[in-house]
Design an enzyme around this catalytic site. Structure first.
Site, PDB file in Angstrom:
ATOM      1  N   CYS A 193       0.687  -1.298  -0.024  1.00 17.53           N
ATOM      2  CA  CYS A 193      -0.182   0.047   0.048  1.00 17.53           C
ATOM      3  C   CYS A 193       1.062   1.406   0.112  1.00 17.53           C
ATOM      4  O   CYS A 193       1.674   1.375   0.624  1.00 17.53           O
ATOM      5  CB  CYS A 193      -1.089   0.179   1.415  1.00 17.53           C
ATOM      6  SG  CYS A 193      -1.765   1.347   1.366  1.00 17.53           S
ATOM      7  N   CYS A 224      -2.525  -0.152   9.091  1.00 14.57           N
ATOM      8  CA  CYS A 224      -1.585  -1.380   9.130  1.00 14.57           C
ATOM      9  C   CYS A 224      -0.364  -1.004   9.598  1.00 14.57           C
ATOM     10  O   CYS A 224       0.508  -0.123   8.950  1.00 14.57           O
ATOM     11  CB  CYS A 224      -1.374  -1.738   7.654  1.00 14.57           C
ATOM     12  SG  CYS A 224      -2.811  -2.400   6.705  1.00 14.57           S
ATOM     13  N   CYS A 279      -1.079   5.856   7.116  1.00 12.80           N
ATOM     14  CA  CYS A 279      -2.211   5.179   7.654  1.00 12.80           C
ATOM     15  C   CYS A 279      -2.206   4.572   8.622  1.00 12.80           C
ATOM     16  O   CYS A 279      -1.295   3.864   9.165  1.00 12.80           O
ATOM     17  CB  CYS A 279      -2.975   4.379   6.650  1.00 12.80           C
ATOM     18  SG  CYS A 279      -4.421   3.596   7.121  1.00 12.80           S
ATOM     19  N   CYS A 311      -9.481 -10.579  22.121  1.00 14.70           N
ATOM     20  CA  CYS A 311      -8.596  -9.698  20.957  1.00 14.70           C
ATOM     21  C   CYS A 311      -7.944  -8.991  21.584  1.00 14.70           C
ATOM     22  O   CYS A 311      -7.150  -8.282  20.588  1.00 14.70           O
ATOM     23  CB  CYS A 311      -9.807  -8.823  20.008  1.00 14.70           C
ATOM     24  SG  CYS A 311     -10.796  -7.697  21.141  1.00 14.70           S
TER      25      CYS A 311
END
Length: 463
Positions: free
Chosen positions: A72, A81, A78, A420
């Site tokens: 990317c 990620c 961003c 999580c």
């Protein structure tokens, strides 16, 4: 002592829990986003503390053998990620170490008490997300933009081509939907939401894709009651392959919560459908559904394995969502009771049980920390208060203390904890370990390739 704006050359020797590279210069620790173990880098100090500092990566002088070129083009800007510059095998090693260290350090367990199996890799490391949430705003030139927030900010990094999103039949549905909405806003003179002034209409766009059915749901979150000329926008969106459900969510609150309480339907039934193994699920815009369908089946099979069912067990499934784990378990159990706080998810769960012909499940609406203690105190001798297995899949903050205490009082043979966040998992395991349960085994599952996040399934057994 080093100061802000100092430039240094450092070799990265470790990685932090958030994926940042860690290096030392004359005993002074530097945390450097986008740096990989083994990199020799030139950095600029951005913020200093007494014994450490945060630095910006300026140049990779000598790349690590684990470094790869991010696919990317906005991966560094961003916030989505954090690990795209790290090869996948090293990502898995990082996540295993993160889980193990949290269980040992926060959970207070000795190495001999931790039976940890190798991490289960994701079948897909790109194009695996069935859900995307795009904030909408304006750039410095006053043009409408959409994309993702930069790390720890609400500055939008413009991008409609997320490499993690599912592309049915090679079609980037997310980009097509977002470009259609952007063009519509420009033509109609519709303003995006501005957080500072609490003005403008369009805040976010939520897109869901059924991996097996290829059905697409579009939900537009607005700071108002309706979208002008919504019929025309609906027609344009329906031209995109797979789009079969379009809605508007009302959120007029001045906060960072994405979704409001009320949703109005523009087209379709208010949901899409998808399959997990042979079980069919109805998914509404606000319902929780795991974002990586390829790894979710592996995760739930591991949870089912740890539950060790014979067909005679009574099970509580806490934070049950739309009933995904509940319906998996019900096929091999006597009865399953699910608890979920989101009303739409509970409605979906009940319908999902019905359309799959699964009758030995019951779903209760409300917060697990309220519902379970109340149920137990009012019906202490009821069959449901004597479960054989409790399965819990809480949000990132982990289990409420009141809920954990009630789970211990219910005295199940096994607790299967799906987490999580391994830090809050370790905290909760510590309490369970002091209350008559021992951790028999655990398995991390990579649900989120290219990011620092990892799921973990733990089996706790009554001593």
């Amino acid at each position: 002592m080093y100061q802000k704006n100092d430039e240094l050359v450092v070799t990265i020797t470790d990685v932090g829990t958030n994926g940042e590279g860690i290096g030392k210069v004359t005993g002074f620790t530097l945390f450097i986003k986008d740096a990989i173990i083994g990199d020799e880098v030139r950095v600029k100090i951005m913020k200093t503390k007494k014994n450490y500092a945060f630095a910006k990566l300026l140049e990779v002088i000598t790349p690590s053998k684990h470094r790869v070129e991010p696919i990317c083009e906005v991966a560094r800007q961003c916030g989505g990620c954090q690990l795209q510059a790290m090869d996948y095998e090293t990502q898995l090693q990082f996540k295993e170490a993160k889980v193990y260290n949290n269980i040992k350090r926060i959970g207070g367990l000795d190495s001999c008490q931790i039976e940890m199996h190798p991490i289960i890799a994701s079948p897909k490391t790109l194009n695996y997300r069935n859900k995307a949430q795009f904030p909408v705003g304006k750039n410095a030139d006053g043009n409408i933009v959409y994309g993702f927030y930069a790390g720890r900010t609400h500055s939008i990094i413009e991008s409609g081509d997320c490499k993690l999103g599912i592309c049915p039949d090679g079609v980037d549905v997310n980009a097509k939907v977002m470009e259609t909405i952007k063009t519509f806003m420009e033509v109609q003179g519709i303003e995006p939401y501005d957080e500072e002034s609490h003005s403008g209409l369009v805040r976010h766009v939520l897109i869901r894709i059924g991996e097996k059915t290829k059905q697409v749901s579009v939900c537009i979150v607005i700071n108002g009651n309706e979208i002008p000329n919504a019929e025309y926008l609906t027609q344009r969106l329906l031209e995109i392959p797979g789009v079969c459900d379009i809605s508007v969510n009302i959120n007029k609150e001045r906060n960072n919560v994405i979704m409001g309480l009320h949703t109005n339907q523009l087209y379709g039934p208010g949901y899409i459908e998808d399959y997990m193994d042979e079980v069919k699920f109805r998914i509404s815009p606000q319902s929780f559904y795991q974002v990586n369908p390829y790894s979710t089946e592996l995760l739930y099979r591991k949870a089912l394995e740890y539950a060790d069912l014979t067909g005679k067990e009574i099970i509580w499934d806490l934070y049950s969502g739309i009933g995904t784990i509940s319906l998996f378990l019900a096929q091999d159990a006597k009865k399953v009771i699910g608890v979920e706080i989101v009303p739409d998810a509970v409605s979906d769960a009940k319908i999902n049980a019905e359309i799959n012909g699964i009758g030995n499940v019951e779903f209760l609406e409300g917060a697990a920390e309220d519902i379970v203690p109340k149920y137990f105190s009012e019906n202490p001798d009821a069959e449901g208060c004597k479960p054989d297995v409790i399965v819990v899949d809480p949000p990132r903050k982990g289990c409420d203390m009141k809920l954990l205490k009630t789970m211990i009082e219910m005295n199940p043979e096994r607790i299967v904890y799906v987490s999580c966040d391994s830090a809050t998992l370790a905290r909760d395991i510590s309490l369970l370990s002091m209350s008559g349960y021992r951790m028999k085994e655990m398995t991390p599952v990579d649900m989120f390739p290219q990011t620092v996040h990892v799921e973990t399934v733990v089996l706790m057994e009554k001593q």
